[in-house]
Design a protein around this motif. Structure first.
Motif, PDB file in Angstrom:
ATOM      1  N   ALA A 135       0.733  -1.477   0.091  1.00 41.95           N
ATOM      2  CA  ALA A 135       0.147  -0.001  -0.027  1.00 41.95           C
ATOM      3  C   ALA A 135       0.909   1.217  -0.144  1.00 41.95           C
ATOM      4  O   ALA A 135       0.623   2.160  -0.579  1.00 41.95           O
ATOM      5  CB  ALA A 135      -0.729  -0.097   1.085  1.00 41.95           C
ATOM      6  N   PHE A 136       2.044   1.171   0.848  1.00 40.19           N
ATOM      7  CA  PHE A 136       2.870   2.457   0.759  1.00 40.19           C
ATOM      8  C   PHE A 136       3.431   2.717  -0.463  1.00 40.19           C
ATOM      9  O   PHE A 136       3.442   3.808  -1.172  1.00 40.19           O
ATOM     10  CB  PHE A 136       3.813   2.158   1.837  1.00 40.19           C
ATOM     11  CG  PHE A 136       5.160   2.951   1.840  1.00 40.19           C
ATOM     12  CD1 PHE A 136       5.056   4.390   2.120  1.00 40.19           C
ATOM     13  CD2 PHE A 136       6.468   2.707   0.888  1.00 40.19           C
ATOM     14  CE1 PHE A 136       6.131   5.398   1.929  1.00 40.19           C
ATOM     15  CE2 PHE A 136       7.434   3.661   0.990  1.00 40.19           C
ATOM     16  CZ  PHE A 136       7.175   4.814   1.459  1.00 40.19           C
ATOM     17  N   ALA A 179      -4.542  -0.089   3.289  1.00 40.23           N
ATOM     18  CA  ALA A 179      -4.739  -0.358   2.021  1.00 40.23           C
ATOM     19  C   ALA A 179      -6.246  -0.039   1.705  1.00 40.23           C
ATOM     20  O   ALA A 179      -7.151  -0.594   2.660  1.00 40.23           O
ATOM     21  CB  ALA A 179      -4.520  -1.875   1.439  1.00 40.23           C
ATOM     22  N   ASN A 180      -6.773   0.296   0.418  1.00 41.97           N
ATOM     23  CA  ASN A 180      -8.047   0.542   0.008  1.00 41.97           C
ATOM     24  C   ASN A 180      -8.855  -0.588  -0.342  1.00 41.97           C
ATOM     25  O   ASN A 180      -8.089  -1.590  -0.959  1.00 41.97           O
ATOM     26  CB  ASN A 180      -8.058   1.511  -1.207  1.00 41.97           C
ATOM     27  CG  ASN A 180      -7.628   3.001  -0.904  1.00 41.97           C
ATOM     28  OD1 ASN A 180      -7.801   3.487   0.262  1.00 41.97           O
ATOM     29  ND2 ASN A 180      -6.904   3.748  -1.843  1.00 41.97           N
ATOM     30  N   LEU A 212       3.112  10.133  -1.351  1.00 42.86           N
ATOM     31  CA  LEU A 212       3.563   9.810  -0.041  1.00 42.86           C
ATOM     32  C   LEU A 212       4.930   9.287  -0.046  1.00 42.86           C
ATOM     33  O   LEU A 212       5.970   9.832   0.568  1.00 42.86           O
ATOM     34  CB  LEU A 212       2.794   8.766   0.685  1.00 42.86           C
ATOM     35  CG  LEU A 212       3.361   8.395   2.080  1.00 42.86           C
ATOM     36  CD1 LEU A 212       3.333   9.514   3.112  1.00 42.86           C
ATOM     37  CD2 LEU A 212       2.484   7.326   2.479  1.00 42.86           C
ATOM     38  N   ARG A 258       9.135   2.801   7.403  1.00 45.16           N
ATOM     39  CA  ARG A 258       8.041   2.924   6.480  1.00 45.16           C
ATOM     40  C   ARG A 258       6.820   3.330   7.206  1.00 45.16           C
ATOM     41  O   ARG A 258       6.548   2.728   8.114  1.00 45.16           O
ATOM     42  CB  ARG A 258       7.793   1.423   5.945  1.00 45.16           C
ATOM     43  CG  ARG A 258       6.630   1.229   4.763  1.00 45.16           C
ATOM     44  CD  ARG A 258       6.473  -0.178   4.466  1.00 45.16           C
ATOM     45  NE  ARG A 258       5.840  -0.800   5.648  1.00 45.16           N
ATOM     46  CZ  ARG A 258       5.786  -1.955   5.918  1.00 45.16           C
ATOM     47  NH1 ARG A 258       6.300  -3.044   5.225  1.00 45.16           N
ATOM     48  NH2 ARG A 258       4.891  -2.488   6.900  1.00 45.16           N
ATOM     49  N   PRO A 259       6.001   4.162   6.657  1.00 43.50           N
ATOM     50  CA  PRO A 259       5.044   4.579   7.197  1.00 43.50           C
ATOM     51  C   PRO A 259       3.841   3.564   7.099  1.00 43.50           C
ATOM     52  O   PRO A 259       3.675   2.798   6.119  1.00 43.50           O
ATOM     53  CB  PRO A 259       4.364   6.014   6.587  1.00 43.50           C
ATOM     54  CG  PRO A 259       5.490   6.211   5.642  1.00 43.50           C
ATOM     55  CD  PRO A 259       6.430   5.137   5.612  1.00 43.50           C
ATOM     56  N   GLU A 260       2.868   3.537   7.937  1.00 44.94           N
ATOM     57  CA  GLU A 260       1.754   2.391   7.855  1.00 44.94           C
ATOM     58  C   GLU A 260       0.588   3.124   6.868  1.00 44.94           C
ATOM     59  O   GLU A 260       0.240   4.296   7.207  1.00 44.94           O
ATOM     60  CB  GLU A 260       1.027   2.334   9.275  1.00 44.94           C
ATOM     61  CG  GLU A 260       2.087   1.720  10.496  1.00 44.94           C
ATOM     62  CD  GLU A 260       2.764   0.320   9.701  1.00 44.94           C
ATOM     63  OE1 GLU A 260       1.638  -0.283   8.908  1.00 44.94           O
ATOM     64  OE2 GLU A 260       3.674  -0.192  10.086  1.00 44.94           O
ATOM     65  N   VAL A 261       0.229   2.567   5.956  1.00 50.09           N
ATOM     66  CA  VAL A 261      -0.799   2.833   4.851  1.00 50.09           C
ATOM     67  C   VAL A 261      -1.804   1.766   4.932  1.00 50.09           C
ATOM     68  O   VAL A 261      -1.371   0.670   4.620  1.00 50.09           O
ATOM     69  CB  VAL A 261      -0.102   3.159   3.598  1.00 50.09           C
ATOM     70  CG1 VAL A 261      -1.059   3.725   2.760  1.00 50.09           C
ATOM     71  CG2 VAL A 261       1.028   4.337   3.746  1.00 50.09           C
ATOM     72  N   GLU A 285       1.368   4.583  -3.238  1.00 47.27           N
ATOM     73  CA  GLU A 285       1.096   5.866  -2.685  1.00 47.27           C
ATOM     74  C   GLU A 285       2.175   6.987  -3.330  1.00 47.27           C
ATOM     75  O   GLU A 285       2.896   7.044  -2.450  1.00 47.27           O
ATOM     76  CB  GLU A 285       0.779   6.202  -1.403  1.00 47.27           C
ATOM     77  CG  GLU A 285      -0.613   5.455  -0.859  1.00 47.27           C
ATOM     78  CD  GLU A 285      -1.871   6.317  -1.368  1.00 47.27           C
ATOM     79  OE1 GLU A 285      -1.660   7.382  -1.715  1.00 47.27           O
ATOM     80  OE2 GLU A 285      -2.928   5.749  -1.403  1.00 47.27           O
TER      81      GLU A 285
END
Length: 613
Positions: free
Chosen positions: A533-534, A612-613, A540, A607-610, A537
């Motif tokens: 997911a990261f 997922a859609n 981001l 790694r930022p926490e993203v 983006e």
């Protein structure tokens, strides 16, 4: 008259400056010499085959400790198959033992003692004219005069010769070591053809000859004088290297910084010139001052690298070898250069010097290690033929009588200690001095110094673990060596060192050296999904990787690795600042996932926490 100059280099990347000086000076006398270089790893018969193809009248060999035995072997076979060839030896390995060499090896015709440009050219001129090289004497030429021989009718020394050599020859000539009075008379040794031939080799260069010191383990200071090439000429020649985009110029000046009027302008030029060329200099730290420190500390990163010979910090040892170190001054001038991080600093110690037993050597090691040089080389004393220590009977040396004459025991260090230190040096060279493991051993070095622990005894324990597994008897690949270290750190309970080793493995081997035994399992589909997911983006990701654009997963996986580490490791790697570290600790976090660029284009980041859609 056909003249061939040759030498046996220790590795393919090396080249001979001496032969090129001889060639350049010979041209001023209207003489043309061919240069053919080999390595000590080549089959002797292949070398003989190639040499004989040149159909030379004179073959000259440059002799050093790494090639003298093989050179003598080559010379003996060459004389056997081509007895009419005149064989000439030169170089430091024969300059101080010329008579001994001639007495022991009857296939050698002449030896050049000392600097050979002028004397070798004169020898060639005499032989070409069929004139005696001994009447009058040529300073620096010692040779063999064969009774009853004329230059037109040489005696044939084949394997079947029945007459003893000693009965028909005598050794005559000069036993003085020659020096070139005016170095300006020697032309620049390189030409355009060399830039093609040496494209992938080290380029050697010198701006001075001689040494102002008289260290008893060395031959460079025997004359205790220094002479300089003209400075304006040196500037032009350095520019020639820069214009030809030479990767590294390695100065062979024994003490590059022995005279401020000479070396400071050269260092300033190196500092200021626009180039990617690296300049390697041997510096005497006792002679360094504020000017040298400032230049080395502010130069473009990688522009210069220095080699600093300390050898020992033991006053009794230094007095015995006539070396006058001032340790406080060495610390004062070297520490800021290392801290600045602009100039690579390589420092040397020697095992086997007088009055330095095992534990005192350990202290010398710890003293030098405390400065955290980029490389700390441990050498083993070699009793060079003609050196002060070789002539002395004071220190009960037992050493190999064959080159490189390495010491096996001393009056204070038994063979068992030297044997262990050979293994110690091997382990230290593989790991600490390795550019591949700079992060983990940089951390360990700082930790040992901060905790006032003995670095020597740390690496002593590491060496013992290496020997207990008989790893010194195996040929190990990169994975094997990294796995040994990983397990060693695990047994020590040293999690941070384990994780920094994992980081070094990722960036040093491009993410290709992986395995559970290294704490680097292969990136399975399940492991990669967590970060998917990261990477999708783009906006981001560009906050961390400004040039990022999503193209394909394969490229992302080739260039970046996701790896979970402790907070302390992330902080050491620069992925967490102090404030964020404290925040995470308060939140009860113990680990974070880093994204690591295996090509090191940017430092690791969390790694930022993203979602997922």
């Amino acid at each position: 008259m056909k003249v061939v100059l040759s030498t046996l280099n220790s590795k393919f990347i090396h080249s001979s400056l001496a032969l090129r000086y001889l060639r350049a000076y010979g041209r001023t006398r209207g003489q043309a010499y061919d240069i053919v270089e080999y390595t000590i790893n080549m089959p002797v018969l292949d070398i003989i085959s190639d040499l004989t193809e040149h159909e030379a009248d004179i073959v000259g060999f440059a002799c050093y400790i790494w090639n003298i035995d093989m050179t003598l072997h080559v010379a003996s076979l060459l004389k056997a198959v081509k007895p009419e060839i005149k064989i000439v030896l030169g170089g430091p390995e024969v300059s101080y033992t010329a008579r001994r060499i001639l007495e022991s090896h009857d296939y050698i015709d002449f030896i050049v003692q000392g600097e050979g440009e002028e004397v070798f050219a004169e020898l060639v001129a005499r032989l070409d004219k069929k004139e005696s090289p001994f009447k009058p004497e040529i300073t620096g030429i010692l040779g063999r005069q064969r009774i009853g021989e004329t230059l037109e009718q040489p005696i044939n020394y084949s394997a079947n010769t029945q007459i003893e050599e000693a009965e028909i020859t005598k050794i005559v000539g000069s036993e003085t070591v020659a020096e070139v009075a005016d170095l300006g008379t020697i032309p620049f040794p390189y030409d355009e053809s060399d830039m093609v031939d040496l494209e992938h080799k080290i380029i050697y260069y010198e701006s001075s000859r001689g040494c102002p010191f008289s260290c008893q383990y060395c031959l460079s200071g025997n004359a205790n004088t220094v002479r300089f090439f003209p400075q304006e000429r040196t500037f032009k020649e350095l520019k020639w290297f820069v214009d030809h985009k030479v990767k590294q110029v390695k100065f062979v000046d024994r003490t590059f910084n022995c005279a401020k009027h000479h070396h400071l302008p050269l260092m300033q030029w190196m500092h200021d010139v626009a180039t990617n060329t690296n300049f390697h200099l041997e510096m005497e730290p006792v002679l360094m001052g504020d000017e040298e420190v400032a230049l080395l500390s502010s130069a473009p990163k990688g522009r210069m690298q220095i080699e600093v010979g300390v050898q020992s910090t033991n006053p009794a040892t230094l007095q015995a070898i006539r070396r006058y170190n001032n340790w406080d001054h060495i610390c004062k001038v070297i520490a800021p250069v290392i801290k600045a991080g602009r100039t690579h600093v390589h420092m040397d110690l020697i095992v086997g010097l007088p009055h330095e037993p095992y534990e005192r050597f350990a202290q010398s090691f710890n003293d030098v290690f405390s400065l955290t040089p980029h490389a700390l080389q441990i050498g083993f004393l070699k009793l060079l033929q003609g050196s002060g220590l070789e002539r002395s009977n004071e220190f009960s040396y037992v050493y190999d009588p064959k080159a490189p004459y390495e010491v096996l025991s001393t009056h204070v260090m038994p063979y068992e200690d030297i044997r262990f230190l050979k293994h110690f040096e091997d382990v230290f060279e593989r790991f600490y001095n390795s550019e591949r493991l700079r992060t983990v051993f940089g951390y360990l070095g700082q930790r040992l110094i901060r905790e006032k622990s003995s670095a020597f005894h740390y690496f002593e324990a590491l060496t013992k673990a290496w020997l207990q597994q008989d790893l010194h008897q195996r040929k190990l690949n990169d994975r094997d060596q990294m796995a040994f270290l990983h397990v060693y750190f695990e047994k020590q309970g040293d999690v941070v060192s384990q994780e920094l080793l994992e980081y070094d493995c990722l960036v040093s081997f491009g993410g290709k050296v992986r395995g559970d035994e290294l704490g680097l399992p292969k990136q399975t589909k399940e492991l990669l999904q967590a970060g998917e997911a990261f990477w999708r983006e783009e906006t981001l990701v560009r906050q961390y990787i400004p040039t990022y654009r999503f193209v394909e997963w394969r490229r992302i996986r080739q260039d970046y690795c996701e790896h979970t580490v402790s907070l302390e490791t992330a902080h050491i790697l620069g992925a967490l600042d102090n404030q964020t570290l404290e925040t995470y600790q308060k939140e009860g976090l113990s680990k974070v996932t880093l994204i690591i660029d295996v090509k090191q284009r940017q430092r690791p980041f969390v790694r930022p926490e993203v979602v997922a859609n």
